[in-house]
Structure formats: structure tokens, C-alpha cells
Motif scaffolding. Structure first.
Motif, PDB file in Angstrom:
ATOM      1  N   ASP A 174      39.041  49.313  38.883  1.00  0.00           N
ATOM      2  CA  ASP A 174      38.889  47.906  39.192  1.00  0.00           C
ATOM      3  C   ASP A 174      39.072  47.713  40.700  1.00  0.00           C
ATOM      4  OD1 ASP A 174      41.608  48.193  39.568  1.00  0.00           O
ATOM      5  OD2 ASP A 174      42.181  46.976  37.840  1.00  0.00           O
ATOM      6  N   ILE A 175      38.998  46.475  41.135  1.00  0.00           N
ATOM      7  CA  ILE A 175      39.053  46.182  42.564  1.00  0.00           C
ATOM      8  C   ILE A 175      40.389  46.622  43.170  1.00  0.00           C
ATOM      9  CG2 ILE A 175      38.972  44.348  44.293  1.00  0.00           C
ATOM     10  CD1 ILE A 175      36.303  44.907  43.040  1.00  0.00           C
ATOM     11  N   ASP A 176      41.485  46.349  42.462  1.00  0.00           N
ATOM     12  CA  ASP A 176      42.806  46.689  43.007  1.00  0.00           C
ATOM     13  C   ASP A 176      42.967  48.189  43.208  1.00  0.00           C
ATOM     14  OD1 ASP A 176      45.468  46.140  43.870  1.00  0.00           O
ATOM     15  OD2 ASP A 176      46.220  46.660  41.883  1.00  0.00           O
ATOM     16  N   SER A 177      42.518  48.979  42.223  1.00  0.00           N
ATOM     17  CA  SER A 177      42.684  50.433  42.331  1.00  0.00           C
ATOM     18  C   SER A 177      41.827  51.011  43.451  1.00  0.00           C
ATOM     19  CB  SER A 177      42.365  51.119  40.993  1.00  0.00           C
ATOM     20  OG  SER A 177      40.989  51.052  40.703  1.00  0.00           O
ATOM     21  N   LEU A 178      40.625  50.473  43.620  1.00  0.00           N
ATOM     22  CA  LEU A 178      39.727  50.962  44.667  1.00  0.00           C
ATOM     23  C   LEU A 178      40.232  50.565  46.055  1.00  0.00           C
ATOM     24  CD1 LEU A 178      36.361  50.032  42.943  1.00  0.00           C
ATOM     25  CD2 LEU A 178      37.206  52.351  43.280  1.00  0.00           C
ATOM     26  N   CYS A 179      40.590  49.291  46.197  1.00  0.00           N
ATOM     27  CA  CYS A 179      41.028  48.801  47.505  1.00  0.00           C
ATOM     28  C   CYS A 179      42.352  49.435  47.923  1.00  0.00           C
ATOM     29  CB  CYS A 179      41.161  47.284  47.473  1.00  0.00           C
ATOM     30  SG  CYS A 179      39.581  46.416  47.333  1.00  0.00           S
ATOM     31  N   SER A 180      43.264  49.627  46.980  1.00  0.00           N
ATOM     32  CA  SER A 180      44.553  50.238  47.328  1.00  0.00           C
ATOM     33  C   SER A 180      44.376  51.698  47.714  1.00  0.00           C
ATOM     34  CB  SER A 180      45.545  50.102  46.167  1.00  0.00           C
ATOM     35  OG  SER A 180      45.068  50.713  44.990  1.00  0.00           O
ATOM     36  N   ALA A 181      43.455  52.411  47.045  1.00  0.00           N
ATOM     37  CA  ALA A 181      43.207  53.808  47.399  1.00  0.00           C
ATOM     38  C   ALA A 181      42.646  53.918  48.809  1.00  0.00           C
ATOM     39  CB  ALA A 181      42.251  54.443  46.391  1.00  0.00           C
ATOM     40  N   MET A 182      41.704  53.051  49.149  1.00  0.00           N
ATOM     41  CA  MET A 182      41.076  53.094  50.471  1.00  0.00           C
ATOM     42  C   MET A 182      42.074  52.706  51.564  1.00  0.00           C
ATOM     43  SD  MET A 182      37.403  51.406  49.407  1.00  0.00           S
ATOM     44  CE  MET A 182      36.594  51.677  50.980  1.00  0.00           C
ATOM     45  N   ALA A 183      42.831  51.651  51.315  1.00  0.00           N
ATOM     46  CA  ALA A 183      43.784  51.193  52.329  1.00  0.00           C
ATOM     47  C   ALA A 183      44.923  52.196  52.516  1.00  0.00           C
ATOM     48  CB  ALA A 183      44.350  49.831  51.929  1.00  0.00           C
ATOM     49  N   TYR A 184      45.371  52.791  51.411  1.00  0.00           N
ATOM     50  CA  TYR A 184      46.471  53.756  51.523  1.00  0.00           C
ATOM     51  C   TYR A 184      46.004  55.020  52.242  1.00  0.00           C
ATOM     52  CZ  TYR A 184      50.924  55.939  50.326  1.00  0.00           C
ATOM     53  OH  TYR A 184      52.163  56.535  50.393  1.00  0.00           O
TER      54      TYR A 184
END
Length: 431
Positions: free
Chosen positions: A13-23
């Protein structure tokens, strides 16, 4: 310097994708000794693709598993020889490196592998027949018939099994129809492991395939703990907040850094998505404060940005039911009962009965395909903060503390969170 892969759960989902990229952005800043690569282990839903296109940012690369492959252990040889050369031409290079096999080419085309057994067999046969070596043969004339090559993406277990069944000392490895290396038995003595960081999940069955054979370096999550086993102590940041992106922003601050504008927009998008524009009961004061800070960095008005984002979500009436159900679907198990819970966000429930029948049929099929005892789909109107639940036939579904509207449909006023509101209710029914 090594590659460390950062991944969310299987239905990204959006949260898992965005958190992976930002981290990954943060880790690459604070740990230059390694390279952190955000990946996804599932396919993107149409709505997720649309949101990333609106951001103008490319989603993480698809990585189906972290199972060791033949490419991870294969060897390459600096020594190569032409099939038309004489055996004596390779004596010096062979003595220097003593390889188990040597790549042989016919011009620019790969011809096969010459092994020490080929040389020994010819030598012994020559001595037995003539008493001495009278003339050195061409390489092509002493090579035995070649066996089927391995593929670079073959699993380690399959590659080793093929080699054990072979009489050869080594097998060629191909990738995209071209020779890329070879494997011998020594290659399989120390099989490397992928290094992985898990975000937005910690349960093995929700993680990337092969996670049990990888080295988990860190976990950053906001769900219940039902974690994988690790060989060594690791860093875990698990906090009861509304979004993993909130935690990642806190990690930026703890390291004395602020995210750049693009990273801030990723984090804000993840928070808005997972907290349903801060309306979900999982939303905390930290989520609100973080979202407001990020919106200032991005230069957007939080509420209008969130409504604009959700306005891009396609109506379930016009979407493929199976794709919509599987886009954000998680499985749980209690008392030997496997249940799956999906969630979709919409901006109205007024058209529910236009598509509910086909979604109920698709949900039943989805349950069977995935070996579940029970499957439910929570459809949430983020504007009115109201949900309905579609449910497959299950003998205890009637025990849910929601009003039963019609076949397989339950009313859930005020219910917004799968994690905090629906999951505890479903698990209590399984008790």
C-alpha cells in the motif's frame, strides 16, 4: 560495501511503499558504507499507480523474493580459450589459476566448458594408446558433450541438485540467453544471504518470499508484533502510531536531519493514506504534528492535498473486484482458522449495491484461491467516516457486533481502522 533491501509487505500500500523509499534515503545518508535499496514484493494496484504518477515519482523496483539464486554463487573466469586453439596453448594460464573448468569460445560465441576431467581423459587415453604424447589436439576435439546449463535466476537448491546429478565438475550459467559464468561444487559451500529491512510489517507470512533465509537487519513498523526470528539482536522501532511514515520522520529527526521536499511529500502521502487524512482512530498526536510539519516542507495545504489524493481513487463500481480485494489484503490466523481482511477506501457508499454482488462473489473466489476459512472486505467512506463489511459465508460471521444489512453485508458506522477496530472484532469471533 553491501546492498541492503528495504521492503514493505506483500500487498504494497502507499504507506509501505513511501516508508521504504524515505527510509532508504535516510539510511543512505547516515550509513555510506552500505547501499540501501527500496523494493516492493508485490504488484501495484491501479490506484497506487495513479497516486505515484501524480507524485511524479517512480515506485520501488519489484523484487519477488530474497531466496538465494545461482547468480549469487556463480564464478566468472578471467581465463578463456578458443575452441580452435591447441591444448598446449592453455598450459601456462591453467597452471597459474588451476580452475575446475575453463570457458571455451568459438570466436565471440560461447562454445562450452572444458574441465580438468576432459584433459585427464585425453591424456590417459593418449599414453595408453601411443605410450607418449605425439601431438597436442585442438580444444574442441577433447571436450565432452555439454550438459544443460543453469539459469542465473535458478534457486540455489535447484542448481545444486542439477550439479549433483551431473558427472561434470561444473555447469555453465546463462542469463538472457548468454553465458555469464559457471558453478562448481565449491560454490555452494557458503551460500550468501540477502540483507533486508522490514517496514510496515513484521509477520513472516506478510513479508517477502524467502525472508526466513535472509538476514533481517531492522524492523520499522506500527502493527502488532508477531515477528520473524533473528539470529542476532537487531534494531526494532515499533510504535503505536497511524503510519509507518510517521516513525520514519521521527528517525530523520533523531539523526539530526530533515527530509528534502520530495521525501517529505512521500512521507506526507503515506501518513494521509494510512490515517485516511488523519480521520482514522489510529491517528495520534504525533501523526497530526508530523503531517502538519511535512505539509509545510512540501508547501501544500494538508486537507486539500489529502482530498485531492483520494479523489484520484477509482470507483469500486468500475474496478476489477479481484484486483481491488487483493490490493490491500492481509491474512491472520487464530485457533487454526485462517482469515483474510481487505480494505478499500472510497469517497461515497451511495453506489454500494451497484457492485456489492460481484464483489461478494469475487471475495468467495478469493477465499478459496488463498486457502482461507473466512474472507472479509472493509469498504471505507473517508468523507463520512463510515464503513461497510462484505463477508464470505462463515458459520460465526453473525457473531460480529455490527448490524447485518443483507446477505454478506454489515454496517460499520464510525469504523475506519482495520488494525484497531475491525481486526480485534474478527479475532474475538475466532475465539
Amino acid at each position: 560495501m553491501g546492498n541492503i533491501y528495504i521492503t514493505g509487505h506483500r500487498n504494497p500500500d502507499i504507506d509501505s511503499l513511501c516508508s521504504a523509499m524515505a527510509y532508504a534515503t535516510l539510511k543512505n545518508k547516515i550509513d555510506p558504507e552500505n547501499t540501501y535499496i527500496p523494493v516492493r514484493c508485490g504488484h501495484l494496484s491501479d490506484n497506487t499507480k495513479t497516486i505515484f504518477e501524480s507524485l511524479g515519482i517512480e515506485a520501488p523496483t519489484f523484487m519477488p523474493d530474497v531466496l538465494p539464486k545461482v547468480r549469487n554463487v556463480m564464478m566468472s573466469s578471467k581465463t578463456r580459450i578458443d575452441a580452435s586453439a591447441k591444448l598446449s596453448d592453455m598450459a601456462d594460464s591453467y597452471t597459474a589459476s588451476n580452475p575446475p573448468v575453463i570457458p571455451v569460445y568459438d570466436g565471440d560465441d560461447f562454445y562450452g566448458l572444458l574441465s580438468v576431467d576432459d584433459i585427464t581423459f585425453w591424456l590417459m587415453n593418449e599414453i595408453s594408446t601411443n605410450g607418449s604424447i605425439t601431438e597436442y589436439p585442438l580444444i574442441r576435439d577433447i571436450m565432452k558433450e555439454q550438459e544443460e546449463p543453469l539459469l542465473a535466476n535458478d534457486l540455489i537448491e535447484d542448481g545444486l541438485a542439477s550439479l549433483n546429478m551431473s558427472k561434470k565438475r561444473g555447469l555453465a550459467v546463462f542469463d538472457d540467453g548468454k553465458y555469464v559464468g559457471y558453478v562448481s561444487r565449491r560454490c555452494f559451500l557458503n551460500v550468501p544471504k540477502y540483507d533486508v529491512i522490514l517496514v510496515d510489517h513484521n509477520e513472516p507470512r506478510q513479508s517477502i518470499r524467502g525472508i526466513e533465509k535472509a538476514t533481517i537487519r531492522e524492523i520499522v513498523d506500527h502493527h502488532r508484533i508477531d515477528s520473524v526470528r533473528t539470529e542476532m539482536p537487531i534494531f526494532i522501532d515499533a510504535e503505536p502510531v497511524g503510519s509507518t511514515c510517521t516513525i520514519v520522520h521521527q528517525l530523520f529527526l533523531r539523526n539530526g536531519l530533515m527530509p528534502d521536499k520530495e521525501t517529505a511529500k512521500l512521507l506526507l502521502t503515506g501518513i494521509i493514506s494510512d490515517t485516511l487524512i488523519l480521520r482514522s482512530p489510529t491517528t495520534t498526536t504525533i501523526d497530526v504534528r508530523t503531517a502538519n510539519t511535512l505539509s509545510i516542507i512540501c508547501g501544500v495545504e494538508l486537507e486539500s492535498y489529502g482530498l485531492s489524493m483520494f479523489s484520484k481513487v477509482a470507483s469500486l463500481k468500475n474496478s476489477d473486484p479481484e484486483k481491488s480485494i487483493g490490493a490491500d489484503f492481509k491474512t491472520y490466523e487464530k485457533n487454526n482458522v485462517k482469515v483474510g481482511i481487505g480494505q478499500c477506501e472510497v469517497t461515497t457508499l451511495s453506489d454500494l449495491y451497484d457492485y456489492s454482488d460481484k464483489y461478494l462473489d469475487a471475495l468467495e473466489s478469493f477465499k478459496t484461491k488463498n486457502g482461507l476459512s473466512w474472507a472479509v472486505l472493509m469498504i471505507t467512506d473517508i468523507i463520512k467516516e463510515h464503513s461497510v463489511l462484505l463477508s464470505t459465508d462463515y458459520k460465526y460471521a453473525a457473531d460480529l457486533q455490527y448490524e447485518h444489512l443483507s446477505r454478506g453485508i454489515f454496517d460499520m458506522p464510525g469504523v475506519m481502522s482495520r488494525k484497531k477496530q475491525l481486526l480485534p472484532e474478527v479475532l474475538s469471533v475466532l475465539d
